[in-house]
Design a protein around this motif. Structure first.
Motif, mmCIF file in Angstrom:
data_model
loop_
_atom_site.group_PDB
_atom_site.id
_atom_site.type_symbol
_atom_site.label_atom_id
_atom_site.label_comp_id
_atom_site.label_asym_id
_atom_site.label_seq_id
_atom_site.Cartn_x
_atom_site.Cartn_y
_atom_site.Cartn_z
ATOM 1 N N LEU A 1 -4.758 2.063 -1.780
ATOM 2 C CA LEU A 1 -4.649 0.634 -2.090
ATOM 3 C C LEU A 1 -4.653 0.355 -3.587
ATOM 4 N N HIS A 2 -4.765 1.386 -4.411
ATOM 5 C CA HIS A 2 -4.785 1.200 -5.864
ATOM 6 C C HIS A 2 -3.495 0.537 -6.334
ATOM 7 N N MET B 1 -7.602 -4.202 5.080
ATOM 8 C CA MET B 1 -7.749 -3.028 4.221
ATOM 9 C C MET B 1 -8.612 -1.962 4.888
ATOM 10 N N SER C 1 -5.694 -3.952 -4.389
ATOM 11 C CA SER C 1 -7.037 -3.566 -3.943
ATOM 12 C C SER C 1 -8.037 -4.716 -4.016
ATOM 13 N N ASP D 1 -8.578 7.119 -6.661
ATOM 14 C CA ASP D 1 -7.548 6.464 -5.851
ATOM 15 C C ASP D 1 -6.212 6.354 -6.589
ATOM 16 N N TYR E 1 0.847 -1.192 0.000
ATOM 17 C CA TYR E 1 0.000 0.000 0.000
ATOM 18 C C TYR E 1 0.888 1.250 0.000
#
Length: 729
Positions: free
Chosen positions: A336-337, A320, A484, A244, A226
Motif C-alpha cells: 500500500l506504500h 486495506m 496508505s 513497504d 495498490y
C-alpha cells in the motif's frame, strides 16, 4: 449524528446500513448480503420497539442513551454475535498510528459454581478502557499516565471479524484520553461532520430550502490503488518487509512505457485475489464496486460506492486490512506504500467528497441549467474559497514521508493546492464574476461515425487528472491523498475548512438578505456576495496541466503556497489561523492540534530513519559482499589473462570501472551512516536535518547500488530485481 440518506423517495431512512450514497442520489440497497454486520434492520428485528426508537434518537439527534437502553442493545448484540460464532468482543478504534487497534475480551466469564456464563453489559458496549500511554499522543499522555477511554460510535455499524478461525465482535469506537482530548482520527471527524452540517444548514435557510432538512452529511468515496507482488520475492527483500518499498532497484528494460497494463486483462491469480477480497468486504457491508489494472505493472485499484464520511472512513480501514490479509492466501503480497518502485507510477487514494441533505439532495449537483442554480453556486464558491484560504492545512493533511515520493511527479497532482472546475463551471464562474450568468454550456452528443454505434452524451467539460482538487460532475475529487493514508484526517480537514468557508459566506448572505423572502432580492444579494468572493479567490482556479513548470511559475505569481515536501507542510498545521479555525468549530483544541503536528513530524522522522538504517544494512551485508566477490572474479580474470601473455587492457578497464563503483558505494554508505548518527533534540530541527541530510544521502547510496546492479552478474546479485518482481502471472 449523521445518517445515510434515501435520495429516491426523499426521506431519511432508519436502515442506514441498507443504503449507500452514490452520486447525486442515494438509492436504497438491500443489504441482506452483509451477513457479518449488525445492521439497523437486524436491530429492528431483535430489539423492543421502544429501545429501537431510543437508539434512532441517539443516532439521528444525539439524544443521550440510558444505561437500561444500552443493556438491552448489548444483550441483543451479544446474542447475534454468538449465534455467528463469536467468542470475544473488542472496541475497534483508529489511534494516531494511522492503523486500527483492538483489545479482545471474552464473552464467557467463570461462575463461582465452576461453570461459565456469557456476559456483555451496556457499560461494556458503550465504554472501554485501553492503555493510552503506548499510542502516539504528541505529549497529551506521559508514559506513566496510562488511562484512556473508548466510546461506542453508534453511527458506524458493528461487525464481525473472521480471522484465524475465530470470530470477534468489533465495535467501532472513538478513543480519548482520561482528560478528554481526542487521541484518534474518528473523534475529530465526527466533530467536523457536525460543524459542516450546522454551517450548511445556515446557507440552506437563506434560500428557504426544504424545511425537512435537519442535517447535511459529508460523503466520501475512496478509490484505493495498490501493488501486488509475488510473496517469495517480498520476503527476499529486507526493504519491502521493513519499509513497504524498495530502497534499491535499477530500472528494468520494460516498465510502464508500453501502457499495456492499464485497464488490461486481469491476471488469473489477481482476479482470484480480488474476488476473495470482495466477498469478505461484502459480508462486512463495504459497497465495493470497481476493480481494474492501474497504470504501473503489478498495480491495481479497488473502489467502493459513496457513504457518509464516518462510515466510509471505517470501511476504508477494513478495505486495506482485507487486502493485506487475503493476498498471502494467493501467494501474493499487497503493498500500500505510495511509491514502492522507483521509476514507475506510485499509488494514491483519490477521495471523492460531497455534501448531501437528510432529504437526499446532493448540494454539489449542478443540475441542468446550472447558471440559474444559485444555491449550488453558493456551495461551489464556498468550497473554492476554502481551498484558497486553507491551502496550507489541506496540503498538510496529505503530508507524509511516503507521499513525498509521489506528489509532484508526472503521476500525481502537484503539491500546489488548486481547483479544477471544467469548461462549463469555469464559464459560469466567469459570467457570475462579470455580471448575471445567462447560459450553461451543453456537452451535446458524440457521433462515432458508425451506424452500429450509438450517439453517446458528452459531458460539458473534460476531466483533469493533474489537479489535486477537481470537480467531477457532482463531487470534488481530492487526488493528493496517499494510498496508505487513513482518510479520516483528510476528511476532517476538508469538512472543517468548508464549514469555516460556509460560515463566512452565510454571515455575508444573512446580512445582505436580512429578513426578506423576496426571491428576486435574495438572488441579487447572493450574486453580489458571490462576485466579491470570486474576485478575491479565483487565483486558486486552474484548469491546465498541473505537471508543467509553467504552472509552478504561474502559481508562484498568484501567491499560492507550494510546500514541495512534508516537513514544511506539516509545520503549517499549528499556524494561528488553523488553531483558531479548529477551535472555533470545536473540532480540535490547540493542544489536540499541536499533538497531531508533533506526531506526524515524529512519524516522518522515524519512517525515514528506519528506511536509512535498512538501506545501510542491505548495502553493508548484501550489496557490498556481492560486489567484492565480483571484484575478486574480475581480478582473477585480469591475472589469468596476463599470465597467458594476452592483452588484458579491456579486462583491466572493466575491473577499474568496477573498483570505482565499489568506492562510490563505500563513500555514500559512510555519508549515510554519518547523517543518521546526528540527533538534533528539537523535533522540527531533527525533521529538517533528516530531510536535508539523510534523504539526499539515501538517494546517493541508491544511485551507487543501482549502478552496481547493472554491473554484477545475475547469479551474484543478492536481491530480486525489478525485472523479476514487476510481473504477475
Amino acid at each position: 449524528m449523521s445518517t445515510l440518506l434515501n435520495g429516491k423517495n426523499g426521506h431519511t431512512t432508519h436502515h442506514r446500513m441498507e443504503m449507500f450514497m452514490n452520486g447525486p442520489t442515494a438509492p436504497r440497497v438491500d443489504q441482506s448480503f452483509a451477513e457479518d454486520v449488525f445492521t439497523f434492520r437486524v436491530m429492528q428485528q431483535r430489539l423492543p420497539k421502544d429501545v429501537y426508537r431510543a437508539l434512532l434518537r441517539t443516532v439521528e439527534h444525539g439524544d443521550a442513551m440510558t444505561p437500561a437502553t444500552a443493556d438491552v442493545i448489548a444483550a441483543a448484540m451479544k446474542e447475534w454475535a454468538m449465534e455467528h460464532g463469536a467468542t470475544h468482543y473488542t472496541h475497534w478504534f483508529q489511534p494516531l498510528t494511522g492503523l486500527t487497534a483492538e483489545k479482545h475480551d471474552a464473552f464467557l466469564t467463570p461462575d463461582p459454581d465452576g461453570t461459565a456464563i456469557s456476559e456483555f453489559s451496556g457499560s461494556a458496549l458503550v465504554r472501554g478502557e485501553p492503555d493510552a500511554s503506548s499510542f502516539p499522543s504528541g505529549g497529551i499522555r506521559a508514559t506513566f499516565e496510562a488511562r484512556g477511554y473508548t466510546a461506542w460510535d453508534c453511527t458506524s455499524p458493528v461487525f464481525l471479524n473472521r480471522n484465524g478461525g475465530t470470530v470477534t465482535l468489533c465495535i467501532p469506537t472513538a478513543f480519548v484520553s482520561w482528560t478528554g482530548e481526542a487521541l484518534d482520527k474518528k473523534t475529530p471527524l465526527l466533530r467536523s461532520m457536525q460543524a459542516l452540517s450546522e454551517q450548511a444548514i445556515r446557507i440552506l435557510k437563506v434560500f428557504g430550502a426544504d424545511t425537512g432538512v435537519t442535517a447535511v452529511t459529508a460523503t466520501l468515496g475512496c478509490e484505493q490503488e495498490y501493488f501486488l507482488i509475488d510473496r517469495e520475492y517480498y520476503f527476499r527483500r529486507e526493504d519491502l518487509v521493513t519499509c513497504d518499498r524498495t530502497l534499491f532497484g535499477a530500472k528494468p528494460p520494460k516498465g510502464q512505457q508500453m501502457e499495456d497494463h492499464y485497464f488490461g486483462s486481469i491476471p488469473s491469480r489477481v482476479i482470484a485475489f480480488m474476488s476473495e477480497v470482495e466477498r469478505e468486504l461484502t459480508r462486512l457491508g463495504v459497497p465495493v464496486k470497481t476493480r481494474h489494472n492501474e497504470v504501473a505493472p503489478c498495480q491495481f485499484e479497488l473502489a467502493p460506492l459513496f457513504e457518509t464520511a464516518n462510515i466510509a472512513s471505517d470501511h476504508q480501514m477494513l478495505v486495506m486490512e482485507a487486502m493485506k490479509r487475503v493476498a498471502p492466501r494467493h501467494g501474493l503480497q499487497c503493498i500500500l506504500h505510495e511509491k514502492p518502485f522507483k521509476g514507475i507510477n506510485g499509488s494514491g487514494k483519490h477521495v471523492n467528497w460531497s455534501m448531501s441533505t437528510n432529504t437526499g439532495a446532493n448540494l454539489l449537483d449542478p443540475r441542468d441549467e446550472t447558471h440559474t442554480n444559485m444555491q449550488f453556486l453558493t456551495f461551489l464558491v464556498a468550497v473554492i474559497r476554502a481551498v484558497d484560504v486553507h491551502a496550507d492545512i489541506l496540503r498538510a493533511s496529505v503530508a507524509s514521508a511516503a507521499n513525498d515520493h509521489r506528489l509532484g511527479a508526472n503521476e500525481a497532482p502537484p503539491a500546489i493546492m488548486s481547483v479544477f472546475l471544467g469548461d462549463m463551471l469555469t464559464d459560469i464562474i466567469e459570467q457570475l464574476e462579470s455580471g448575471n450568468p445567462r447560459k450553461t454550456l451543453k456537452g451535446g452528443k458524440l457521433d462515432l461515425g458508425a451506424r452500429t454505434l450509438p450517439q453517446i452524451p458528452r459531458h460539458s467539460g473534460d476531466r483533469n487528472r493533474t489537479s489535486p482538487f477537481a470537480f467531477t460532475g457532482n463531487k470534488f475529487e481530492f487526488r493528493a491523498v496517499g494510498s496508505s493514508a487513513a482518510v479520516a484526517w483528510p476528511g476532517t480537514v476538508l469538512n472543517t475548512i468548508v464549514a469555516d468557508s460556509l460560515d463566512y459566506v452565510a454571515t455575508l448572505l444573512e446580512r445582505a438578505v436580512g429578513g426578506t423572502t423576496d426571491t428576486k432580492k435574495i438572488e441579487i444579494a447572493v450574486r453580489k456576495v458571490l462576485q466579491g468572493i470570486i474576485k478575491q479567490h479565483k487565483r486558486v482556479l486552474f484548469d491546465g496541466d498541473g505537471y508543467t513548470a509553467e504552472w509552478q511559475a504561474t502559481a508562484k505569481k498568484r501567491g499560492l503556497p507550494n510546500h514541495r515536501e512534508s516537513v514544511s507542510a506539516l509545520c503549517t498545521m499549528t499556524a494561528k489561523k488553523n488553531i483558531a479555525m479548529f477551535k472555533k468549530f470545536k473540532v480540535l483544541s490547540k493542544v489536540e492540534l499541536e499533538s497531531r503536528e508533533h506526531i506526524f513530524i515524529e512519524k516522518y522522522i522515524k519512517q525515514v530513519l528506519i528506511e536509512a538504517e535498512t538501506a545501510s544494512s542491505m548495502a553493508r551485508t548484501q550489496i557490498l559482499p556481492a560486489a567484492l566477490r565480483h571484484q575478486t572474479e574480475l581480478a582473477e580474470v585480469v591475472a589469468a589473462t596476463e599470465a597467458a601473455g594476452l592483452d588484458a587492457d579491456a579486462a583491466r578497464a572493466h575491473l577499474e570501472g568496477h573498483l570505482g563503483a565499489v568506492k562510490a558505494l563505500r563513500g555514500t554508505l559512510e555519508r549515510l551512516d554519518a547523517a543518521v548518527a546526528k540527533h538534533p533534540e528539537e523535533i522540527h530541527k531533527h525533521a529538517t536535518q533528516v530531510r536535508d541530510e539523510v534523504r539526499p544521502a539515501m538517494a546517493a547510496l541508491r544511485a551507487a547500488v543501482d549502478e552496481l546492479e547493472t554491473r554484477l552478474p545475475r547469479d551474484l546479485w543478492p536481491i530480486p530485481s525489478y525485472r523479476e518482481m514487476l510481473l504477475i502471472r
